[in-house]
Design a protein around this motif. Sequence first.
Motif, mmCIF file in Angstrom:
data_model
loop_
_atom_site.group_PDB
_atom_site.id
_atom_site.type_symbol
_atom_site.label_atom_id
_atom_site.label_comp_id
_atom_site.label_asym_id
_atom_site.label_seq_id
_atom_site.Cartn_x
_atom_site.Cartn_y
_atom_site.Cartn_z
ATOM 1 N N UNK A 49 7.952 -13.476 -26.109
ATOM 2 C CA UNK A 49 7.003 -12.369 -26.317
ATOM 3 C C UNK A 49 6.451 -11.816 -25.002
ATOM 4 N N UNK A 50 6.393 -12.666 -23.955
ATOM 5 C CA UNK A 50 5.718 -12.231 -22.714
ATOM 6 C C UNK A 50 6.579 -12.393 -21.464
ATOM 7 N N UNK A 51 7.262 -13.513 -21.377
ATOM 8 C CA UNK A 51 8.021 -13.829 -20.167
ATOM 9 C C UNK A 51 9.399 -14.333 -20.577
ATOM 10 N N UNK A 52 10.280 -13.411 -20.958
ATOM 11 C CA UNK A 52 11.574 -13.823 -21.522
ATOM 12 C C UNK A 52 12.561 -14.352 -20.493
ATOM 13 N N UNK A 53 13.487 -15.101 -20.999
ATOM 14 C CA UNK A 53 14.677 -15.515 -20.249
ATOM 15 C C UNK A 53 15.845 -15.102 -21.135
ATOM 16 N N UNK A 54 16.601 -14.137 -20.651
ATOM 17 C CA UNK A 54 17.707 -13.620 -21.446
ATOM 18 C C UNK A 54 19.037 -14.008 -20.806
ATOM 19 N N UNK A 55 20.019 -14.229 -21.662
ATOM 20 C CA UNK A 55 21.373 -14.448 -21.154
ATOM 21 C C UNK A 55 22.259 -13.307 -21.628
ATOM 22 N N UNK A 56 23.253 -13.019 -20.820
ATOM 23 C CA UNK A 56 24.276 -12.036 -21.187
ATOM 24 C C UNK A 56 25.525 -12.823 -21.569
ATOM 25 N N UNK A 57 25.971 -12.612 -22.809
ATOM 26 C CA UNK A 57 27.187 -13.294 -23.283
ATOM 27 C C UNK A 57 28.339 -12.310 -23.284
ATOM 28 N N UNK A 58 29.441 -12.726 -22.705
ATOM 29 C CA UNK A 58 30.650 -11.906 -22.748
ATOM 30 C C UNK A 58 31.764 -12.811 -23.234
ATOM 31 N N UNK A 59 32.418 -12.429 -24.302
ATOM 32 C CA UNK A 59 33.485 -13.263 -24.895
ATOM 33 C C UNK A 59 33.003 -14.711 -25.103
#
Length: 172
Positions: A49-59
Amino acid sequence: MNIRDAQEFDLPAIVAIYNAAIPTRISTADLEPITVESRRAWFHQYNPQKRPLWVLEIDQKIAAWINLTSFYSGRPAYSATAEISIYIAPQYQRQGYGKLLVKHVIEACPRLGVTTLLAMYFDHNMGSRQLFESLGFQSAGHLSEIAVLDGQQRGLIIAIRRVEPTPLSIGE
Ligand SMILES: CC(C)(COP(=O)(O)OP(=O)(O)OC[C@H]1O[C@@H](n2cnc3c(N)ncnc32)[C@H](O)[C@@H]1OP(=O)(O)O)[C@@H](O)C(=O)NCCC(=O)NCCS
């Protein structure tokens, strides 16, 4: 291709991408590889909600991660300011994913309550410099000779980008 909140089972991939950047001496002031265990507490600080950690998935592979951390140890008056960190796995660099992820963060800022983004990168990190400048970050400070990497003095750029908060709709 998918951008999603990181899960704890992504941590080995997140750490592997970070560790790949350490020997380049361009991206981080860490000098030795870090372990997954040493990053567990770090991982649990994140909050979608405030301090995200996102990953990018490819295949179905984790190609990159990006996160926001609170500025200056999270002191309350800085609550609308956050620092971006971004790491793309070497085989996925220079294909537009950095730009995609930073744009994703900028777009999310109003709902994350962030109006000021900071990026801090070594002054010899041309990839970061180009990436952030191309998305409207401006250098707000240069700390020269603040790090020593393999015996070489290196400087740090602090870049800033303001993000408009979403205007309140009438009646709110
Ligand atoms: C720096 C980094 C995030 C850039 O992401 P990327 O996906 O490789 O960059 P993109 O393909 O989205 O390119 C964005 C812009 O930067 C430029 N760029 C990317 N890498 C570059 C490099 N090594 N040298 C010069 N310019 C570079 C691109 O040409 C593009 O320019 P444009 O906006 O004028 O078209 C990525 O290379 C990376 O993860 N590096 C290692 C970790 C790191 O340094 N993280 C930042 C720590 S603060």
